[in-house]
Design a protein around this motif. Structure first.
Motif, mmCIF file in Angstrom:
data_model
loop_
_atom_site.group_PDB
_atom_site.id
_atom_site.type_symbol
_atom_site.label_atom_id
_atom_site.label_comp_id
_atom_site.label_asym_id
_atom_site.label_seq_id
_atom_site.Cartn_x
_atom_site.Cartn_y
_atom_site.Cartn_z
ATOM 1 N N VAL A 82 51.721 54.190 15.049
ATOM 2 C CA VAL A 82 51.399 55.740 14.554
ATOM 3 C C VAL A 82 49.717 55.860 14.766
ATOM 4 C CG1 VAL A 82 51.482 57.319 12.502
ATOM 5 C CG2 VAL A 82 53.155 55.710 12.891
ATOM 6 N N VAL A 104 46.164 57.071 14.912
ATOM 7 C CA VAL A 104 45.315 57.923 14.098
ATOM 8 C C VAL A 104 43.978 58.333 14.947
ATOM 9 C CG1 VAL A 104 43.902 58.038 12.094
ATOM 10 C CG2 VAL A 104 45.955 57.102 11.984
ATOM 11 N N LYS A 149 48.906 60.304 8.021
ATOM 12 C CA LYS A 149 49.717 59.764 8.777
ATOM 13 C C LYS A 149 50.454 58.549 8.040
ATOM 14 C CE LYS A 149 49.032 61.778 12.713
ATOM 15 N NZ LYS A 149 48.850 60.724 13.979
ATOM 16 N N ASN A 197 51.527 62.550 17.814
ATOM 17 C CA ASN A 197 50.787 61.576 18.081
ATOM 18 C C ASN A 197 49.428 61.904 18.669
ATOM 19 O OD1 ASN A 197 51.508 58.699 16.464
ATOM 20 N ND2 ASN A 197 53.366 59.755 17.403
#
Length: 456
Positions: free
Chosen positions: A146, A148, A165, A406
């Motif tokens: 994931v 960031v 997130k 994303n």
């Protein structure tokens, strides 16, 4: 703090942070700019035409070969006492309790993730501005990366964007001290504590970098390093996992040695494996090279910091050039790469591609660094695998939806338009080398309009 107690390292850290911490005499910078008015890309003579950058890696036969030759002649080449010596020395150097060496930094990350039992169905927070191995190590354990977004001033993951997130699947945060510049670890550790997450530091480019006087890689639950040929501690290939958690390192040792229990001699075939493992063991001759390189690492790191600080004090005088920024608690950086941002508006619209071409014509090698990782086919290749389809619901494997969720706009801007890198060996020469790097950039800036007409 008295003058007596104000150490050389504190000076380096402060001057690296402030950029202007080292006073620059105007005549030094201006004399550099007198090296011919016409850039090499327009037919002038390159600033670096008659010089060479420091070679990397460095090898000094008189001091470096004794132990290596002893290992080669011994015939004991698989993991044994020299590897254990290297692990002990690297742990001691970092201030970590334990170290396990493996074949490369990628497998260090894979090993660490696996032995925190991070895998199928889990999510790991990662930055988008990193080498692909940070992300593939997550995928290869069956977990979902994931992304960031970053703080473009520091090139590091932006802690203020992490909590948004985090989901019920989130198991870990992987801060990457990319380029050898430390992440804001106070905020990372606070978030991890709040949500009960593991912190696995990707310090593969950050040998001896420090945050609040602690070596990066020793602040989270584990740290991973690379010793690939370009790294500040080069062995050709190699990696390490460090931690203060004995049980974790014992599991890592077993995992890296076919699942055989920690403490079992390498080559033993009758003890039986206790976990599912792989075989990513270090060799004795790798360890011998590492021990030789380690002797110079601290002094080389000091030189890189001093030259980086001085170079920043020069570059910040040039419109459109924005050197890296370090977080307040960074007490030492590693500078595996020296990054700055290129703002084309201040160069009359000259593209970054043409700027880099002009720099290379001067004899100053540089690059634009990383490209986007958040939208590439390797992700969809993992999503379409049988393993991922068995683990995740279809909506999580919708590649277009994943890419949209994303997106990291700051990272896109850095990758596509702004970032420029210089390599770490360029910081190992004399201070005059920094003058000439700045001189090359300033000369290009002064002639940007002419270069743009010919090269865009």
């Amino acid at each position: 703090m008295t003058a007596k107690n104000y150490s050389r390292r504190d000076f380096i850290a402060k001057s690296s942070l402030l950029g202007a911490g080292i006073a620059v005499a105007p005549h030094v910078f201006s004399s550099t700019l007198a090296i011919g008015s016409k850039p090499a890309i327009l037919g002038g003579r390159g600033i670096w035409a008659d010089k060479q950058w420091p070679k990397w890696p460095r090898w000094v036969p008189e001091t470096d070969e004794k132990k290596l030759l002893e290992v080669v002649r011994s015939g004991i080449w698989s993991r044994a006492s020299v590897t254990a010596e290297f692990e002990s020395e690297w742990a001691r150097t970092l201030g970590a309790k334990r170290c396990l060496s493996v074949v490369n930094g990628t497998n260090a990350l894979i090993t660490a993730l696996s032995q925190f039992h991070i895998g199928a169905g889990d999510e790991v927070i990662v930055p988008p501005y990193t080498f692909i191995a940070s992300v593939t190590s997550v995928l290869l354990n069956g977990a979902m990366p994931v992304f960031v977004d970053i703080d473009p001033e520091t090139f590091q993951i932006d802690p203020t964007k992490i909590e948004a997130k985090i989901t019920s699947r989130t198991k870990a945060i992987m801060p990457v001290h990319i380029l050898g510049l430390p992440v804001d670890m106070d905020r990372i550790m606070a978030i991890a504590k709040k949500y009960n997450l593991f912190v696995i530091e990707d310090a593969c480019q950050a040998h001896l970098a420090e945050y609040n006087h602690k070596k990066v890689g020793t602040i989270g639950h584990a740290g991973c390093f690379s010793f690939q040929n370009s790294k500040n501690l080069p062995i050709g290939e190699g990696g390490a996992v460090v931690s203060n958690d004995d049980q974790f390192i014992d599991r890592c040792f077993s995992y890296h040695n076919l699942g055989i229990p920690y403490g079992t001699a390498v080559g033993t075939v009758s003890s039986g494996s206790v976990i599912m493992g792989t075989k990513v063991r270090f060799t004795e001759y790798q360890a011998a090279i590492g021990l030789a390189m380690l002797k110079r690492l601290d002094a080389e790191t000091t030189t890189r910091n001093e030259n980086a600080a001085y170079l920043s004090s020069l570059l910040q005088q040039i419109p459109g050039i924005v050197p890296y920024k370090l977080y307040d608690k960074v007490t030492r950086a590693a500078f595996h790469l020296y990054p700055f941002r290129f703002m084309k508006e201040a160069f009359g619209g000259l593209t970054r591609t043409s700027f880099i071409k002009a720099m290379r014509a001067e004899g100053v090698p540089c690059s634009s660094g990383y490209t986007l990782l958040t939208d590439k086919p390797y992700l969809n290749d993992a999503f379409q695998s049988a393993a991922f389809k068995a683990i995740y619901p279809p909506e999580m494997l919708d590649f277009d939806a994943y890419v949209a969720a994303n997106r990291c706009p700051k990272n896109e801007q850095l990758c596509n338009e702004e970032a420029v890198w210089l390599t770490q060996n360029m910081l190992l020469g004399p201070r005059t080398d920094m003058d000439e790097i700045a001189g090359a950039i300033s000369r290009i800036h002064k002639n940007a309009a002419s270069i743009a007409k010919l090269h865009g």
